[in-house]
Design an enzyme around this catalytic site. Sequence first.
Site, PDB file in Angstrom:
ATOM      1  N   HIS A 149     160.279  82.025  74.361  1.00 16.45           N
ATOM      2  CA  HIS A 149     160.626  80.606  74.494  1.00 16.45           C
ATOM      3  C   HIS A 149     161.621  80.363  75.622  1.00 16.45           C
ATOM      4  CE1 HIS A 149     164.133  81.541  71.802  1.00 16.45           C
ATOM      5  NE2 HIS A 149     164.706  80.570  72.485  1.00 16.45           N
ATOM      6  N   ASP A 190     157.708  86.023  69.687  1.00 16.78           N
ATOM      7  CA  ASP A 190     158.645  85.407  70.644  1.00 16.78           C
ATOM      8  C   ASP A 190     159.251  86.491  71.542  1.00 16.78           C
ATOM      9  OD1 ASP A 190     160.217  83.599  71.965  1.00 16.78           O
ATOM     10  OD2 ASP A 190     161.530  83.134  70.262  1.00 16.78           O
ATOM     11  N   GLY A 230     172.176  79.270  73.028  1.00 16.43           N
ATOM     12  CA  GLY A 230     172.594  79.969  74.231  1.00 16.43           C
ATOM     13  C   GLY A 230     172.478  81.481  74.114  1.00 16.43           C
ATOM     14  N   SER A 277     169.732  82.900  72.813  1.00 19.35           N
ATOM     15  CA  SER A 277     168.305  83.214  72.846  1.00 19.35           C
ATOM     16  C   SER A 277     167.988  84.340  73.811  1.00 19.35           C
ATOM     17  CB  SER A 277     167.505  81.981  73.273  1.00 19.35           C
ATOM     18  OG  SER A 277     167.194  81.169  72.189  1.00 19.35           O
ATOM     19  N   GLY A 278     167.070  85.194  73.392  1.00 18.88           N
ATOM     20  CA  GLY A 278     166.605  86.265  74.259  1.00 18.88           C
ATOM     21  C   GLY A 278     167.476  87.497  74.247  1.00 18.88           C
TER      22      GLY A 278
END
Length: 321
Positions: free
Chosen positions: A74, A122, A216, A218-219
């Site tokens: 995402h 994801d 913030g 994410s990933g």
Amino acid sequence: MAAWTVWTLLMCTALTGQGSKAQDCGMASLNTKIVGGENATAGSWPWQVSMHIKAMHVCGGTLISDQWVLTAAHCAVINSVDSWTLYLGRQSQSGSNVNEVKRKVSQIIVHPDYNNTLFNNDIALMKLSSPVKFTDYIKPICLANNSSQFHNSTPCWATGWGNLGKEDPSPDLLQEVPIPVIGQKQCSCNYVSVSEANITDEMICAGQENKGACQGDSGGPLQCKQGGVWIQAGITSFGIPCALAGFPEVYARVSQFQNWIMDQVAGASVGFVKFTSNGVDQGSSFVCRSADNVTSVATAPTVATEFGFVVISVTIFNLFL
């Protein structure tokens, strides 16, 4: 990223990799802590990547070889390679970072089955424009292989530059927080009131109230230590705002994607490790009760997507902005 607690380290290492460089994965010589704090010291998490668009941190990632970064799908839906600048060896978002290097992106690969159910698969890969040289501040992490087991309460860490709370701004310094893995049955029970957010086998949950990832982050990685090696168990994906209301955060389960990762980075030196939890998984006997289901967590039900919001049954969001 939220507060901290005390945790213990356990288990032994069984390392498998692709070539000699893979044998060096997951080694953080400057990370010797047992008790965690909020600000991470320089070099504590040398695989942590800060991913920027237009000079703004928007997502985290992890270095898995000298030229590949693992992140969330995402985040990577902004798939123009020219949009991204990736910073490695960074600690501060505004201060001096004498140990960092930056790279542009030459290729972005999003999992083809991303979001076949809400937030499923994801995971994405970004190829750096040129390889990086490994130092004490820039090293690859090991990835959990497809035989790995993470029992309920396994101690792990989440890291990133995400908000410190739902209403708080993002921090300048890289943050760290120790959090336990939450078993699939308990996590599914927590999210049962959100019909769109089915907890699949491609997901792993972790966190506790007021401790976990936030927007913030994410990933970025969910990482667990086994012996002297750090192993990435998950990729920060989605959750109820910032570890509130008894909901753990949900991560893409890295071990489910070993074959896909290796197919995409063919020839790259990536280290996969079998993470083994001892004993019986106490989470496997968890029984969902009606009291475990949190059905009201906000008055304005929304889910944050890349830059906007869509309505579902409770507040839930990708941990992006």
